[in-house]
Design a protein around this motif. Structure first.
Motif, PDB file in Angstrom:
ATOM      1  N   UNK A   1       0.788  -1.342  -0.095  1.00  0.00           N
ATOM      2  CA  UNK A   1       0.064  -0.064   0.068  1.00  0.00           C
ATOM      3  C   UNK A   1       0.826   1.205  -0.027  1.00  0.00           C
ATOM      4  N   UNK A   2       1.887   1.440  -0.553  1.00  0.00           N
ATOM      5  CA  UNK A   2       3.004   2.422  -0.571  1.00  0.00           C
ATOM      6  C   UNK A   2       2.870   2.946  -2.232  1.00  0.00           C
ATOM      7  N   UNK A   3       2.827   4.190  -2.048  1.00  0.00           N
ATOM      8  CA  UNK A   3       2.762   4.790  -3.637  1.00  0.00           C
ATOM      9  C   UNK A   3       4.189   5.413  -3.695  1.00  0.00           C
ATOM     10  N   UNK A   4       5.039   5.436  -2.972  1.00  0.00           N
ATOM     11  CA  UNK A   4       6.525   5.643  -3.033  1.00  0.00           C
ATOM     12  C   UNK A   4       7.417   4.453  -2.807  1.00  0.00           C
ATOM     13  N   UNK A   5       8.302   4.142  -3.888  1.00  0.00           N
ATOM     14  CA  UNK A   5       9.432   3.489  -3.751  1.00  0.00           C
ATOM     15  C   UNK A   5      10.741   4.274  -3.866  1.00  0.00           C
ATOM     16  N   UNK A   6      11.429   4.523  -2.741  1.00  0.00           N
ATOM     17  CA  UNK A   6      12.501   5.332  -2.650  1.00  0.00           C
ATOM     18  C   UNK A   6      13.801   4.406  -2.596  1.00  0.00           C
ATOM     19  N   UNK A   7      14.957   5.108  -2.914  1.00  0.00           N
ATOM     20  CA  UNK A   7      16.113   4.549  -2.697  1.00  0.00           C
ATOM     21  C   UNK A   7      16.933   4.538  -4.285  1.00  0.00           C
ATOM     22  N   UNK A   8      18.418   4.364  -4.234  1.00  0.00           N
ATOM     23  CA  UNK A   8      18.753   4.463  -5.715  1.00  0.00           C
ATOM     24  C   UNK A   8      18.816   3.042  -6.313  1.00  0.00           C
ATOM     25  N   UNK A   9      18.044   3.171  -7.447  1.00  0.00           N
ATOM     26  CA  UNK A   9      17.634   2.082  -8.230  1.00  0.00           C
ATOM     27  C   UNK A   9      18.494   2.396  -9.457  1.00  0.00           C
ATOM     28  N   UNK A  10      19.310   3.389  -9.967  1.00  0.00           N
ATOM     29  CA  UNK A  10      19.909   3.713 -11.052  1.00  0.00           C
ATOM     30  C   UNK A  10      20.887   2.813 -11.215  1.00  0.00           C
ATOM     31  N   UNK A  11      21.550   2.100 -10.060  1.00  0.00           N
ATOM     32  CA  UNK A  11      22.918   1.393 -10.435  1.00  0.00           C
ATOM     33  C   UNK A  11      22.908   0.542  -9.012  1.00  0.00           C
ATOM     34  N   UNK A  12      23.711  -0.516  -8.984  1.00  0.00           N
ATOM     35  CA  UNK A  12      23.868  -1.204  -7.847  1.00  0.00           C
ATOM     36  C   UNK A  12      24.628  -0.476  -6.627  1.00  0.00           C
ATOM     37  N   UNK A  13      24.185  -0.659  -5.564  1.00  0.00           N
ATOM     38  CA  UNK A  13      25.056  -0.057  -4.437  1.00  0.00           C
ATOM     39  C   UNK A  13      26.088  -0.595  -4.041  1.00  0.00           C
ATOM     40  N   UNK A  14      27.095   0.294  -3.728  1.00  0.00           N
ATOM     41  CA  UNK A  14      28.755  -0.350  -3.786  1.00  0.00           C
ATOM     42  C   UNK A  14      29.270  -0.905  -4.632  1.00  0.00           C
ATOM     43  N   UNK A  15      28.888  -0.827  -5.904  1.00  0.00           N
ATOM     44  CA  UNK A  15      29.519  -1.332  -7.082  1.00  0.00           C
ATOM     45  C   UNK A  15      30.341  -0.069  -7.991  1.00  0.00           C
ATOM     46  N   UNK A  16      31.616  -0.215  -7.964  1.00  0.00           N
ATOM     47  CA  UNK A  16      32.418   0.680  -8.564  1.00  0.00           C
ATOM     48  C   UNK A  16      33.228   0.013  -9.774  1.00  0.00           C
ATOM     49  N   UNK A  17      33.456   0.905 -10.731  1.00  0.00           N
ATOM     50  CA  UNK A  17      34.444   0.487 -11.957  1.00  0.00           C
ATOM     51  C   UNK A  17      35.684   1.140 -11.985  1.00  0.00           C
ATOM     52  N   UNK A  18      35.979   2.368 -10.872  1.00  0.00           N
ATOM     53  CA  UNK A  18      37.126   3.070 -10.920  1.00  0.00           C
ATOM     54  C   UNK A  18      37.265   4.319 -11.764  1.00  0.00           C
ATOM     55  N   UNK A  19      35.874   4.550 -12.228  1.00  0.00           N
ATOM     56  CA  UNK A  19      35.664   5.954 -13.181  1.00  0.00           C
ATOM     57  C   UNK A  19      34.339   6.241 -12.943  1.00  0.00           C
ATOM     58  N   UNK A  20      33.950   7.394 -13.552  1.00  0.00           N
ATOM     59  CA  UNK A  20      32.342   7.803 -13.371  1.00  0.00           C
ATOM     60  C   UNK A  20      31.623   7.053 -14.452  1.00  0.00           C
TER      61      UNK A  20
END
Length: 285
Positions: free
Chosen positions: A97-116
């Protein structure tokens, strides 16, 4: 405005042990709670929807993305898994029953490539969130995409990046999630950035610079609340604080020292702080 609090302070899943906490939060005067969406069983969330209704608590929902569901992966199979995963998360969000789903969903959390973020990664993320927003629209679920500091993700670190992102997604069910903790780290002028984001902001996490009791640290609170008033924001003000009660969340947030007397004390003081700030008139700039 509605006042909420993120249940990560107590748990990263919903079980019967939370019922006394939920009852206490309602007695304090909270309008709702933010539930963690990791278990994707719709029947479980339907049950919790009924329980929360019975308690008189509304809800928002929060999740983060694991590496195996990384929407910017170069592997088409991982991107497909990312979309299917988010469909299930949206279904769970709707079930509770929530109309808001928040959080960072654009990319996996804590995963880095060493560049932007590369142009290809940006494009994949935009296309992914557009598809998820299209799926979420019939359920009335809005994706509030969190702007997170550079030590946790490498994609959207400042509000100007999020403005560009949601404008490119170009869907009413994809908007911005402001978190004052992250803004305190990354923004040169958080209030000015909030004003630029304007009506794109769909959700706000009220979080102190040390993740403790809001109002006891160095976040620019007066300027932040003034800016939110100027944008006409009238949604959730959800307290997000973390402690060292749960080992896995303490490890994830790197909090090893006590930041407050008790979770109940933090919840009470945070709600009093929110009510004080929202009752104040706008200050002259």
């Amino acid at each position: 405005m509605k006042y909420g609090i993120n249940l990560y302070l107590w748990a990263d899943d919903m079980d019967d042990g939370l019922l006394p906490v939920l009852e206490s939060l309602r007695r304090m005067g909270y309008d709702g709670v933010e539930v963690p969406i990791f278990d994707l069983d719709p029947a479980k969330w339907k049950q919790w929807s009924t329980r929360l209704d019975d308690l008189g608590l509304e809800r928002t929902a929060n999740t983060v993305i694991a590496p195996e569901h990384n929407p910017v992966s170069a592997d088409p199979a991982v991107r497909k898994a990312a979309y299917e995963h988010m469909r299930k998360v949206v279904d769970a969000c709707a079930a509770v029953g929530s109309s808001i789903l928040c959080g960072p969903h654009q990319v996996a959390l804590g995963v880095f490539t060493g560049r932007g973020a590369t142009d290809d990664e940006w494009k994949r993320s935009v296309e992914h969130l557009r598809r998820v927003a299209e799926y979420a629209q019939p359920s009335g679920v809005v994706l509030a995409e969190e702007v997170v500091n550079r030590f946790e993700i490498y994609h959207l670190n400042i509000l100007d990046q999020a403005i560009r992102f949601v404008d490119e997604v170009d869907h009413p069910n994809c908007r911005i999630h402001l978190d004052t903790f992250h803004a305190h780290i990354e923004e040169k002028d958080p209030a000015a950035a909030i004003r630029r984001a304007g009506g794109r902001i769909a959700h706000v996490h009220v979080s102190e610079n040390d993740r403790g009791v809001p109002g006891t640290g160095s976040v620019a609170w007066d300027a932040t609340f003034d800016a939110l008033r100027d944008t006409g924001y009238d949604g959730w003000l959800t307290v997000e604080a973390f402690g060292n009660f749960l080992p896995n969340l303490a490890a994830a947030t790197k909090i090893w020292r006590p930041l407050f007397e008790s979770e109940e004390q933090l919840a009470r003081d945070a709600l009093a702080f929110l009510k004080q700030k929202t009752a104040q008139p706008t200050r002259r700039r």
